[in-house]
Design a protein around this motif. Structure first.
Motif, PDB file in Angstrom:
ATOM      1  N   GLY A   4      53.751  23.066  89.185  1.00 22.95           N
ATOM      2  CA  GLY A   4      53.790  24.459  88.762  1.00 22.95           C
ATOM      3  C   GLY A   4      55.163  24.906  88.335  1.00 22.95           C
ATOM      4  O   GLY A   4      56.171  24.554  88.955  1.00 22.95           O
ATOM      5  N   ILE A   5      55.220  25.714  87.269  1.00 23.08           N
ATOM      6  CA  ILE A   5      56.511  26.227  86.781  1.00 23.08           C
ATOM      7  C   ILE A   5      56.543  27.753  86.809  1.00 23.08           C
ATOM      8  O   ILE A   5      57.505  28.356  86.332  1.00 23.08           O
ATOM      9  CB  ILE A   5      56.801  25.718  85.353  1.00 23.08           C
ATOM     10  CG1 ILE A   5      55.701  26.157  84.381  1.00 23.08           C
ATOM     11  CG2 ILE A   5      56.958  24.208  85.342  1.00 23.08           C
ATOM     12  CD1 ILE A   5      56.002  25.812  82.922  1.00 23.08           C
ATOM     13  N   THR A   6      55.499  28.372  87.369  1.00 18.45           N
ATOM     14  CA  THR A   6      55.481  29.830  87.488  1.00 18.45           C
ATOM     15  C   THR A   6      55.794  30.232  88.931  1.00 18.45           C
ATOM     16  O   THR A   6      55.988  29.388  89.807  1.00 18.45           O
ATOM     17  CB  THR A   6      54.120  30.385  87.048  1.00 18.45           C
ATOM     18  OG1 THR A   6      53.068  29.598  87.618  1.00 18.45           O
ATOM     19  CG2 THR A   6      53.979  30.328  85.529  1.00 18.45           C
ATOM     20  N   LYS A   7      55.804  31.525  89.188  1.00 18.27           N
ATOM     21  CA  LYS A   7      56.244  32.063  90.463  1.00 18.27           C
ATOM     22  C   LYS A   7      55.419  31.533  91.626  1.00 18.27           C
ATOM     23  O   LYS A   7      54.196  31.452  91.546  1.00 18.27           O
ATOM     24  CB  LYS A   7      56.155  33.593  90.417  1.00 18.27           C
ATOM     25  CG  LYS A   7      56.732  34.282  91.637  1.00 18.27           C
ATOM     26  CD  LYS A   7      56.714  35.787  91.473  1.00 18.27           C
ATOM     27  CE  LYS A   7      57.300  36.483  92.702  1.00 18.27           C
ATOM     28  NZ  LYS A   7      57.300  37.958  92.558  1.00 18.27           N
ATOM     29  N   ASP A   8      56.111  31.178  92.727  1.00 22.63           N
ATOM     30  CA  ASP A   8      55.477  30.688  93.965  1.00 22.63           C
ATOM     31  C   ASP A   8      54.565  29.498  93.701  1.00 22.63           C
ATOM     32  O   ASP A   8      53.492  29.357  94.296  1.00 22.63           O
ATOM     33  CB  ASP A   8      54.681  31.816  94.640  1.00 22.63           C
ATOM     34  CG  ASP A   8      55.540  32.996  95.038  1.00 22.63           C
ATOM     35  OD1 ASP A   8      56.708  32.773  95.412  1.00 22.63           O
ATOM     36  OD2 ASP A   8      55.058  34.142  94.953  1.00 22.63           O
ATOM     37  N   ALA A   9      54.980  28.615  92.812  1.00 21.06           N
ATOM     38  CA  ALA A   9      54.142  27.492  92.418  1.00 21.06           C
ATOM     39  C   ALA A   9      54.163  26.379  93.465  1.00 21.06           C
ATOM     40  O   ALA A   9      55.080  26.272  94.285  1.00 21.06           O
ATOM     41  CB  ALA A   9      54.601  26.935  91.068  1.00 21.06           C
ATOM     42  N   THR A  10      53.128  25.545  93.427  1.00 17.56           N
ATOM     43  CA  THR A  10      53.041  24.342  94.242  1.00 17.56           C
ATOM     44  C   THR A  10      52.983  23.148  93.301  1.00 17.56           C
ATOM     45  O   THR A  10      53.162  23.274  92.099  1.00 17.56           O
ATOM     46  CB  THR A  10      51.784  24.379  95.129  1.00 17.56           C
ATOM     47  OG1 THR A  10      50.621  24.472  94.278  1.00 17.56           O
ATOM     48  CG2 THR A  10      51.808  25.578  96.058  1.00 17.56           C
ATOM     49  N   GLN A  11      52.705  21.993  93.860  1.00 16.77           N
ATOM     50  CA  GLN A  11      52.420  20.814  93.062  1.00 16.77           C
ATOM     51  C   GLN A  11      51.525  19.901  93.884  1.00 16.77           C
ATOM     52  O   GLN A  11      51.475  20.007  95.099  1.00 16.77           O
ATOM     53  CB  GLN A  11      53.703  20.078  92.634  1.00 16.77           C
ATOM     54  CG  GLN A  11      54.512  19.530  93.781  1.00 16.77           C
ATOM     55  CD  GLN A  11      55.686  20.417  94.121  1.00 16.77           C
ATOM     56  OE1 GLN A  11      55.843  21.494  93.567  1.00 16.77           O
ATOM     57  NE2 GLN A  11      56.507  19.961  95.049  1.00 16.77           N
TER      58      GLN A  11
END
Length: 420
Positions: free
Chosen positions: A403-410
């Motif tokens: 994720g590259i947006t706010k509060d992202a995970t992976q």
């Protein structure tokens, strides 16, 4: 007298043209083992005695390649006698008793899996029958039966039973809690093909939704337990213009789904929900395939913590997590480029680069929510595909989304079959 002579000449010319029209003497099926030749002839447009038409032949071959039981198909035409020709449909069959598996994780150490077994060519007539078991903290299972050609080459039926239990987040007052959620459903659908490209499904589902509070915030307005019987009326309309060449797909497809859900509890009120999935596939050179899916969805905008659209690893955004948010509207775009590195007689190895992105409308919100940075998720990533050419849907996929947006995970998403 002259007009009678002209009439006779026109009639003789018509008869002469008719007598010279090439016709099909017989349709023969080759290469099939489990798939019944009688079934292939039943669903084909070209019949013994019909006019020999290359357009119909091409359409029959494309219809066969869309069947789960067929890996590849082609036709041959041989002269028989006079203006008669024999048509041969050559079929390469898929193996159709297929196990399925989906595994999904995130960096929050969530782990869930689904395993199943499905036969897609029961009785040699492309009847699908199977089920799955899922472990996502709780146990779930389902049994499915689908026979699109049961009554004729246009009319069929589908029967489904499911008991799905998960730990679901419920969002309210800028906070959330976790509920044990169970949905037990019984579904009957009628399946009808209008023509080669267009089909519809219409049916009903009786189901019971059961929510039990587990942890997190509470509110006097949000019950700790809830059990609601419901009826769902469903209609699906599909346009399918896809063409297949083993792992490569090209063309356009659209699937529209409209549902009306009745309820017996004001906390989960009646609502209407509809969405359309648009698919576009493009061959790029000899080994590339660009694939995209756009989903646009909207539902009755009730200010309820139990909104119908979810943000989920296995549904729409790879790497985001398991049901991390809900909404009453959705816009999601998945696009990826698949490239074939290895292509042998039976084995295919592909790599893919993808971007999954989407936004949701908050329950009770407005269309401006789609542009709210809190609701937007963008996850690029990379993946691999291992495919067996002669086994239906035998593509084992591994994707990693970041994720590259706010509060992202992976996280990783594993599964059987292409993501879309």
């Amino acid at each position: 007298m002259l007009h009678k002579i002209l009439f006779v000449l026109v009639t003789l010319a018509s008869l002469l043209c008719y007598s010279q029209t090439n016709s099909v003497v017989d349709v023969k099926i080759q290469g099939n083992k489990r798939l019944k030749a009688s079934f292939i002839k039943r669903v084909s447009d070209v019949k013994a005695g019909s006019v020999l038409d290359s357009t119909l032949l091409e359409r029959d071959i494309l219809r066969l390649k869309r069947l789960p039981s067929v890996a590849h198909a082609y036709y041959q035409v041989f002269h028989s006698h006079d203006n008669g020709y024999n048509v041969f449909y050559n079929v390469e069959e898929n193996f159709t008793l297929i196990p399925s598996a989906n595994i999904f994780t995130t960096n929050d150490d969530e782990f869930a899996y689904r395993i199943g077994l499905n036969e897609f060519n029961l009785l040699g007539r492309n009847i699908a029958f199977g089920g799955f078991y899922q472990k996502d903290i709780y146990d779930s299972y389902a049994v499915n039966f689908r026979a699109p050609y049961l009554f004729s080459n246009r009319l069929g039926v589908a029967l489904n039973y499911q008991s799905l239990t998960t730990l679901e987040p419920v969002f309210f007052d800028n906070t959330s809690s976790n509920y044990k959620y169970n949905n037990t459903s019984y579904e009957v659908l009628g399946l009808y093909k209008f023509n080669f490209n267009n089909r519809a499904e219409l049916g009903a589902t009786y189901f019971i939704e059961d929510y039990e509070y587990q942890s997190g915030a509470t509110s006097p307005d949000v019950p700790l337990s809830l059990r609601v019987p419901k009826w769902l009326l469903k209609g699906i309309y599909e346009y399918n213009g896809l063409d297949y060449q083993y792992q490569y797909v090209s063309g356009f497809r659209s699937v529209f789904n409209l549902q009306y859900v009745t309820s017996t509890n004001a906390v989960l009120p009646d609502f209407v929900i509809g969405w359309n999935d648009f698919f576009y596939y493009l061959r790029v050179g000899e080994k590339g395939n660009w694939a995209s899916r756009l989903r646009l969805g909207i539902s009755t905008n009730a200010d309820s913590p139990f909104a119908p659209f979810s943000v989920d690893n296995n549904l729409n955004v790879r790497g985001v997590g398991n049901v991390i948010d809900r909404g009453t509207g959705v816009i999601v775009l998945n696009t990826e480029y698949r490239y074939t590195f290895i292509d042998k007689d039976w084995f295919i190895f592909q790599g893919n680069a993808f971007v999954d992105g989407g936004s949701w409308r908050n329950p009770g919100g407005d269309f401006g929510d789609f542009g709210n940075s809190q609701n937007i998720r963008v996850y690029p990533g990379l993946g691999f595909r291992f495919t067996h050419k002669k086994v239906y849907n035998a593509t084992f996929r591994i994707d990693y989304g970041y994720g590259i947006t706010k509060d992202a995970t992976q996280g990783f998403v594993f599964g059987i079959g292409q993501y879309f």
